[in-house]
Design a protein around this motif. Structure first.
Motif, PDB file in Angstrom:
ATOM      1  N   UNK A 158     -66.358  97.671  44.048  1.00 56.29           N
ATOM      2  CA  UNK A 158     -67.104  96.569  44.454  1.00 56.29           C
ATOM      3  C   UNK A 158     -67.205  95.576  43.289  1.00 56.29           C
ATOM      4  N   UNK A 159     -67.162  94.301  43.490  1.00 52.25           N
ATOM      5  CA  UNK A 159     -67.111  93.344  42.486  1.00 52.25           C
ATOM      6  C   UNK A 159     -68.561  93.537  41.828  1.00 52.25           C
ATOM      7  N   UNK A 160     -68.252  92.894  40.255  1.00 47.61           N
ATOM      8  CA  UNK A 160     -69.359  93.224  39.166  1.00 47.61           C
ATOM      9  C   UNK A 160     -70.092  91.950  39.160  1.00 47.61           C
ATOM     10  N   UNK A 161     -71.520  91.814  39.133  1.00 43.72           N
ATOM     11  CA  UNK A 161     -72.188  90.641  38.830  1.00 43.72           C
ATOM     12  C   UNK A 161     -72.107  90.248  37.468  1.00 43.72           C
ATOM     13  N   UNK A 189     -73.295  84.502  34.018  1.00 43.66           N
ATOM     14  CA  UNK A 189     -73.328  83.639  35.036  1.00 43.66           C
ATOM     15  C   UNK A 189     -74.672  83.500  35.939  1.00 43.66           C
ATOM     16  N   UNK A 190     -75.129  84.831  36.188  1.00 48.75           N
ATOM     17  CA  UNK A 190     -76.564  84.691  36.768  1.00 48.75           C
ATOM     18  C   UNK A 190     -77.595  83.852  35.957  1.00 48.75           C
ATOM     19  N   UNK A 191     -77.631  84.276  34.626  1.00 46.10           N
ATOM     20  CA  UNK A 191     -78.574  83.755  33.745  1.00 46.10           C
ATOM     21  C   UNK A 191     -78.511  82.083  33.823  1.00 46.10           C
ATOM     22  N   UNK A 192     -77.065  81.694  33.936  1.00 44.62           N
ATOM     23  CA  UNK A 192     -76.920  80.338  33.946  1.00 44.62           C
ATOM     24  C   UNK A 192     -77.346  79.845  35.156  1.00 44.62           C
ATOM     25  N   UNK A 193     -77.263  80.404  36.189  1.00 42.74           N
ATOM     26  CA  UNK A 193     -77.746  80.084  37.710  1.00 42.74           C
ATOM     27  C   UNK A 193     -79.283  79.757  37.693  1.00 42.74           C
ATOM     28  N   UNK A 194     -79.849  80.764  36.873  1.00 40.76           N
ATOM     29  CA  UNK A 194     -81.418  80.685  36.814  1.00 40.76           C
ATOM     30  C   UNK A 194     -81.908  79.602  36.076  1.00 40.76           C
TER      31      UNK A 194
END
Length: 242
Positions: free
Chosen positions: A1-4, A8-13
């Motif tokens: 399964x792809x890893x989050x 990138x998640x923090x940048x999106x936030x």
């Protein structure tokens, strides 16, 4: 399964927070995202380098950058283009005719920005092709949009490279009719053996676009009467996406 990927998640936030707020300080961004100061600062620095965030150094505030605005505008433009293409494709299919979208490109030229044709029609119209502003059925519409006087039109008329000149008086009368009816026809005047009809795109006020149909041969006045409402409806549907 792809890893989050956490960064990138923090940048999106951070981008989501900046998109919905006035310019923010680092401490505000940390409070709204839950990131620690060091992580937020490093991400903000990277986003600034990439042009996605702008740092107002004197005020110590961050806001959405021009690079992100351009990305958003490009995506919106692609969606608008797809909507226009879908409307034109359906009109071309239902009429069995080529459909062309022209725009005014300066004081002297018209530019073809979109074209659609049913599978059984062998007419080629290269996109971004330019033509004299007042040529063809579209030209009669653009003559109105440009606000040209009869004297100015008379001076331009001999330069338009007619295949079958309609005569100056007849041409001026056709432009006057187009002002009244909202559509114009060219019956082989611009290109021998090619019928064209155009309507302005938009509601009230000036419009820089015209939607046209093209057909080999001739089309009767009665047929034109049936085509005008359908082409005009498509033009109204297209207008919000331009």
């Amino acid at each position: 399964m792809p890893k989050i990927v956490g960064a990138v998640q923090a940048s999106a936030a951070i981008l989501r927070v900046l998109a919905g707020s006035p310019p923010l300080r680092l401490v505000d961004i940390v409070a709204l995202t839950g990131l620690n100061s060091s992580t937020a600062l490093n991400i903000l620095h990277t986003l600034c380098v990439e042009g996605l965030v702008r740092h107002d150094v004197p005020r110590r505030r961050y806001e959405i950058g021009e690079g992100l605005l351009k990305l958003g505008a490009s995506a919106a433009s692609d969606r608008r283009s797809a909507q226009v293409a879908a409307i034109m494709d359906e009109l071309a299919r239902s009429l069995g005719l080529s459909v062309l979208l022209w725009r005014m490109a300066g004081a002297d030229d018209a530019e073809l920005v979109a074209a659609s044709a049913p599978a059984n029609v062998n007419l080629s119209f290269p996109l971004l092709r330019r033509a004299p502003l007042l040529q063809g059925a579209v030209g009669r519409i653009f003559a109105i949009e440009a606000g040209l006087t009869a004297e100015e039109l008379a001076a331009i008329y001999p330069t338009l490279g007619w295949a079958n000149p309609p005569g100056l008086d007849a041409w001026l009368a056709q432009i006057a009719d187009a002002r009244r009816t909202g559509y114009a026809c060219d019956r082989g005047n611009n290109n021998s053996g090619l019928f064209g009809m155009a309507v302005r795109v938009g509601g009230s006020g000036p419009s820089g676009h015209a939607l046209a149909i093209a057909a080999l041969g001739s089309i009767s006045d009665a047929e034109v009467g049936g085509l005008v409402p359908r082409v005009s409806r498509a033009a109204r549907m297209i207008a919000p996406f331009l």
